[in-house]
Design a protein around this motif. Structure first.
Motif, PDB file in Angstrom:
ATOM      1  N   VAL A  49       0.899  -1.145   0.013  1.00  0.00           N
ATOM      2  CA  VAL A  49       0.045  -0.090   0.028  1.00  0.00           C
ATOM      3  C   VAL A  49       0.973   1.318   0.037  1.00  0.00           C
ATOM      4  O   VAL A  49       2.083   1.149   0.438  1.00  0.00           O
ATOM      5  N   VAL A  50       0.411   2.469  -0.374  1.00  0.00           N
ATOM      6  CA  VAL A  50       1.005   3.515  -0.513  1.00  0.00           C
ATOM      7  C   VAL A  50       0.734   4.616   0.439  1.00  0.00           C
ATOM      8  O   VAL A  50      -0.294   5.346   0.604  1.00  0.00           O
ATOM      9  N   ILE A  51       1.912   4.732   1.412  1.00  0.00           N
ATOM     10  CA  ILE A  51       2.017   5.419   2.663  1.00  0.00           C
ATOM     11  C   ILE A  51       3.068   5.625   3.038  1.00  0.00           C
ATOM     12  O   ILE A  51       4.071   4.643   3.138  1.00  0.00           O
ATOM     13  N   HIS A  52       3.455   6.766   3.648  1.00  0.00           N
ATOM     14  CA  HIS A  52       4.751   7.063   4.168  1.00  0.00           C
ATOM     15  C   HIS A  52       4.956   6.692   5.436  1.00  0.00           C
ATOM     16  O   HIS A  52       5.928   5.999   5.650  1.00  0.00           O
ATOM     17  N   ASP A  53       4.130   7.048   6.678  1.00  0.00           N
ATOM     18  CA  ASP A  53       4.498   6.721   8.006  1.00  0.00           C
ATOM     19  C   ASP A  53       4.125   5.221   8.515  1.00  0.00           C
ATOM     20  O   ASP A  53       3.299   4.727   7.626  1.00  0.00           O
ATOM     21  N   GLU A  54       4.839   4.649   9.318  1.00  0.00           N
ATOM     22  CA  GLU A  54       4.534   3.318   9.722  1.00  0.00           C
ATOM     23  C   GLU A  54       3.193   3.040  10.541  1.00  0.00           C
ATOM     24  O   GLU A  54       2.599   2.073  10.754  1.00  0.00           O
ATOM     25  N   ARG A  55       2.624   4.348  10.919  1.00  0.00           N
ATOM     26  CA  ARG A  55       1.427   4.231  11.716  1.00  0.00           C
ATOM     27  C   ARG A  55       0.295   4.904  10.679  1.00  0.00           C
ATOM     28  O   ARG A  55       0.676   5.963  10.289  1.00  0.00           O
ATOM     29  N   LEU A  56      -0.870   4.583  10.757  1.00  0.00           N
ATOM     30  CA  LEU A  56      -1.771   5.353   9.851  1.00  0.00           C
ATOM     31  C   LEU A  56      -2.352   6.711  10.329  1.00  0.00           C
ATOM     32  O   LEU A  56      -2.548   7.501   9.571  1.00  0.00           O
ATOM     33  N   GLU A  57      -2.298   6.931  11.559  1.00  0.00           N
ATOM     34  CA  GLU A  57      -2.395   8.308  12.100  1.00  0.00           C
ATOM     35  C   GLU A  57      -1.261   9.091  12.005  1.00  0.00           C
ATOM     36  O   GLU A  57      -1.223  10.350  12.067  1.00  0.00           O
ATOM     37  N   GLY A  58      -0.135   8.752  11.596  1.00  0.00           N
ATOM     38  CA  GLY A  58       1.112   9.220  11.419  1.00  0.00           C
ATOM     39  C   GLY A  58       1.678   9.289  12.476  1.00  0.00           C
ATOM     40  O   GLY A  58       1.502   9.400  13.737  1.00  0.00           O
ATOM     41  N   THR A  59       3.401   9.172  12.485  1.00  0.00           N
ATOM     42  CA  THR A  59       4.162   9.499  13.589  1.00  0.00           C
ATOM     43  C   THR A  59       4.420  10.929  13.902  1.00  0.00           C
ATOM     44  O   THR A  59       4.736  11.246  14.889  1.00  0.00           O
ATOM     45  N   ASP A  60       4.256  11.835  12.893  1.00  0.00           N
ATOM     46  CA  ASP A  60       3.934  13.251  13.213  1.00  0.00           C
ATOM     47  C   ASP A  60       2.939  13.897  12.639  1.00  0.00           C
ATOM     48  O   ASP A  60       2.289  13.133  11.271  1.00  0.00           O
ATOM     49  N   THR A  61       2.184  14.865  13.072  1.00  0.00           N
ATOM     50  CA  THR A  61       1.170  15.374  12.212  1.00  0.00           C
ATOM     51  C   THR A  61       1.655  16.555  11.222  1.00  0.00           C
ATOM     52  O   THR A  61       2.889  16.806  11.163  1.00  0.00           O
ATOM     53  N   ARG A  62       0.643  16.690  10.133  1.00  0.00           N
ATOM     54  CA  ARG A  62       0.830  17.561   9.101  1.00  0.00           C
ATOM     55  C   ARG A  62       0.106  19.039   9.490  1.00  0.00           C
ATOM     56  O   ARG A  62      -1.081  18.658   9.125  1.00  0.00           O
ATOM     57  N   ASP A  63       0.813  19.768  10.016  1.00  0.00           N
ATOM     58  CA  ASP A  63       0.157  21.029  10.286  1.00  0.00           C
ATOM     59  C   ASP A  63      -1.231  20.918  11.201  1.00  0.00           C
ATOM     60  O   ASP A  63      -2.180  21.276  11.132  1.00  0.00           O
ATOM     61  N   GLY A  64      -0.757  19.888  12.267  1.00  0.00           N
ATOM     62  CA  GLY A  64      -1.982  19.775  13.156  1.00  0.00           C
ATOM     63  C   GLY A  64      -2.799  18.763  12.752  1.00  0.00           C
ATOM     64  O   GLY A  64      -3.773  18.125  13.684  1.00  0.00           O
ATOM     65  N   ARG A  65      -2.882  18.147  11.498  1.00  0.00           N
ATOM     66  CA  ARG A  65      -3.775  16.928  11.077  1.00  0.00           C
ATOM     67  C   ARG A  65      -2.941  15.782  11.112  1.00  0.00           C
ATOM     68  O   ARG A  65      -1.903  15.423  10.792  1.00  0.00           O
ATOM     69  N   PRO A  66      -3.626  14.593  11.690  1.00  0.00           N
ATOM     70  CA  PRO A  66      -3.224  13.408  11.544  1.00  0.00           C
ATOM     71  C   PRO A  66      -3.174  12.765  10.201  1.00  0.00           C
ATOM     72  O   PRO A  66      -3.815  13.520   9.263  1.00  0.00           O
ATOM     73  N   LEU A  67      -2.361  11.843   9.864  1.00  0.00           N
ATOM     74  CA  LEU A  67      -2.113  11.419   8.420  1.00  0.00           C
ATOM     75  C   LEU A  67      -3.459  10.724   7.945  1.00  0.00           C
ATOM     76  O   LEU A  67      -3.695  11.217   6.835  1.00  0.00           O
ATOM     77  N   THR A  68      -4.055  10.040   8.547  1.00  0.00           N
ATOM     78  CA  THR A  68      -5.441   9.298   8.362  1.00  0.00           C
ATOM     79  C   THR A  68      -6.446   9.409   9.121  1.00  0.00           C
ATOM     80  O   THR A  68      -5.833   9.663  10.446  1.00  0.00           O
ATOM     81  N   ASP A  69      -7.671   9.136   9.029  1.00  0.00           N
ATOM     82  CA  ASP A  69      -8.488   9.189  10.356  1.00  0.00           C
ATOM     83  C   ASP A  69      -8.736   7.768  11.158  1.00  0.00           C
ATOM     84  O   ASP A  69      -9.416   7.369  11.619  1.00  0.00           O
ATOM     85  N   THR A  70      -7.596   6.825  10.757  1.00  0.00           N
ATOM     86  CA  THR A  70      -7.587   5.565  11.187  1.00  0.00           C
ATOM     87  C   THR A  70      -6.325   5.500  11.961  1.00  0.00           C
ATOM     88  O   THR A  70      -5.324   6.058  11.745  1.00  0.00           O
ATOM     89  N   THR A  71      -6.107   4.581  12.831  1.00  0.00           N
ATOM     90  CA  THR A  71      -4.987   4.413  13.625  1.00  0.00           C
ATOM     91  C   THR A  71      -4.272   3.090  13.572  1.00  0.00           C
ATOM     92  O   THR A  71      -5.065   2.111  13.069  1.00  0.00           O
ATOM     93  N   GLY A  72      -3.158   2.861  13.966  1.00  0.00           N
ATOM     94  CA  GLY A  72      -2.447   1.626  14.188  1.00  0.00           C
ATOM     95  C   GLY A  72      -1.337   1.524  13.060  1.00  0.00           C
ATOM     96  O   GLY A  72      -1.200   2.267  12.383  1.00  0.00           O
ATOM     97  N   LEU A  73      -0.588   0.274  13.439  1.00  0.00           N
ATOM     98  CA  LEU A  73       0.545   0.072  12.533  1.00  0.00           C
ATOM     99  C   LEU A  73       0.139  -0.401  11.206  1.00  0.00           C
ATOM    100  O   LEU A  73      -0.885  -1.229  11.084  1.00  0.00           O
ATOM    101  N   VAL A  74       0.784   0.296  10.201  1.00  0.00           N
ATOM    102  CA  VAL A  74       0.115  -0.126   8.693  1.00  0.00           C
ATOM    103  C   VAL A  74       0.210  -1.676   8.503  1.00  0.00           C
ATOM    104  O   VAL A  74      -0.960  -2.372   8.126  1.00  0.00           O
ATOM    105  N   TRP A  75       1.374  -2.305   8.830  1.00  0.00           N
ATOM    106  CA  TRP A  75       1.284  -3.913   8.495  1.00  0.00           C
ATOM    107  C   TRP A  75       0.773  -4.793   9.531  1.00  0.00           C
ATOM    108  O   TRP A  75       0.596  -5.952   9.479  1.00  0.00           O
ATOM    109  N   GLU A  76      -0.139  -4.096  10.461  1.00  0.00           N
ATOM    110  CA  GLU A  76      -0.935  -4.846  11.370  1.00  0.00           C
ATOM    111  C   GLU A  76      -2.367  -4.720  11.021  1.00  0.00           C
ATOM    112  O   GLU A  76      -3.224  -5.296  11.572  1.00  0.00           O
TER     113      GLU A  76
END
Length: 279
Positions: A49-76
């Motif tokens: 799948v095409v995503i940068h951070d190892e966690r779906l919510e992101g390891t850092d926010t983008r200008d205060g926003r989580p990377l996605t609206d889902t949480t957890g490790l991508v590969w789990e």
């Protein structure tokens, strides 16, 4: 002086939700775009799948926003859950690698960054011993095989890059026909060693690792605000390697890198070269 190739970072992350089909289509629509840069990791089933951070919510926010609206490790996370995760508060979702490749024309190349095979033990940015290389190659092999399978029907230019030596070792064993690039973090010597070990066609240093530019006096990507001890541009060009530099976020950075003679610039925005005096 030839203009450098423009590589759309995550599909020009400055103007579109990163690593999405919308971003890829936006990048491909710009005539200047030579290549699209994306990040891949496995879902729980192994599907890339095409995503940068190892966690779906992101390891850092983008200008205060989580990377996605889902949480957890991508590969789990199950693939279905990943595919419905909305990116940066938009309606765009996380695509599979196969879906993204189907959405772009083959006139635009793709730089596939092998981000993570599904582990927190990455050996990131390291030049490894022979024993460790074998171990890390085995860790990466199943995922790299899946990535190569998904890329098989794409007839455009493909370049595979990684900060992890194990990923490049696996790529060279599985699909040596593809071009490879060593991504450099905080150690230019290690990056060159890895590029030489796998005869990489390219090396990808950060923007402040290019000697003789104003950017060399800034802190970024693990490097301090000091002139680099190695002229990586000179070394790589002497060995016949392409130098693609990441990441330009404004036209002044683009101009400095173009003037230095780099081969490609990974950019967050399109048209950053409009005002470059090097043209």
């Amino acid at each position: 002086m030839d203009s450098p190739a423009v590589i759309a970072h995550r599909g020009y992350a400055g103007v579109a939700p990163e690593n999405t089909i919308a971003a890829a289509e936006t990048a491909a629509a710009h005539d200047e775009t030579t290549m699209l840069e994306i990040d891949v990791q496995p879902a729980a089933c192994g599907t890339p799948v095409v995503i940068h951070d190892e966690r779906l919510e992101g390891t850092d926010t983008r200008d205060g926003r989580p990377l996605t609206d889902t949480t957890g490790l991508v590969w789990e996370t199950p693939l279905g859950e990943i595919q419905t995760a909305r990116v940066l508060g938009t309606d765009e979702t996380v695509p599979t690698l196969a879906q993204l490749l189907e959405a772009i024309p083959e006139t635009v190349g793709v730089n596939v960054e092998l981000k993570n095979p599904g582990t927190t033990d990455l050996r990131f940015g390291e030049s490894l011993s022979a024993d460790d290389r074998d171990d890390r190659r085995e860790v990466w092999t199943p995922f790299v095989e899946r990535v190569i399978d998904d890329c098989a029907t794409f007839d455009g230019e493909l370049l595979f890059s990684s900060f992890c030596e194990g990923a490049l070792a696996a790529l060279r064993e599985i699909a040596p026909r593809y071009a490879a690039a060593a991504l450099v973090w905080d150690d230019l010597e290690a990056g060159l060693e890895i590029a030489r070990r796998y005869d990489c066609e390219a090396i990808h240093p950060p923007r402040n690792a290019i000697s003789g530019t104003p950017l060399a006096d800034t802190e970024y990507a693990g490097f301090g605000a000091d002139e680099p001890k190695i002229d990586i541009l000179e070394e790589a060009h002497a060995e016949g390697r392409t130098v693609n530099v990441w990441t330009a976020t404004n036209w002044r950075q683009f101009e400095a890198l173009e003037s230095a003679g780099v081969d490609g610039i990974v950019a967050d925005y399109p048209e950053l070269g409009t005002y470059s005096s090097a043209r």
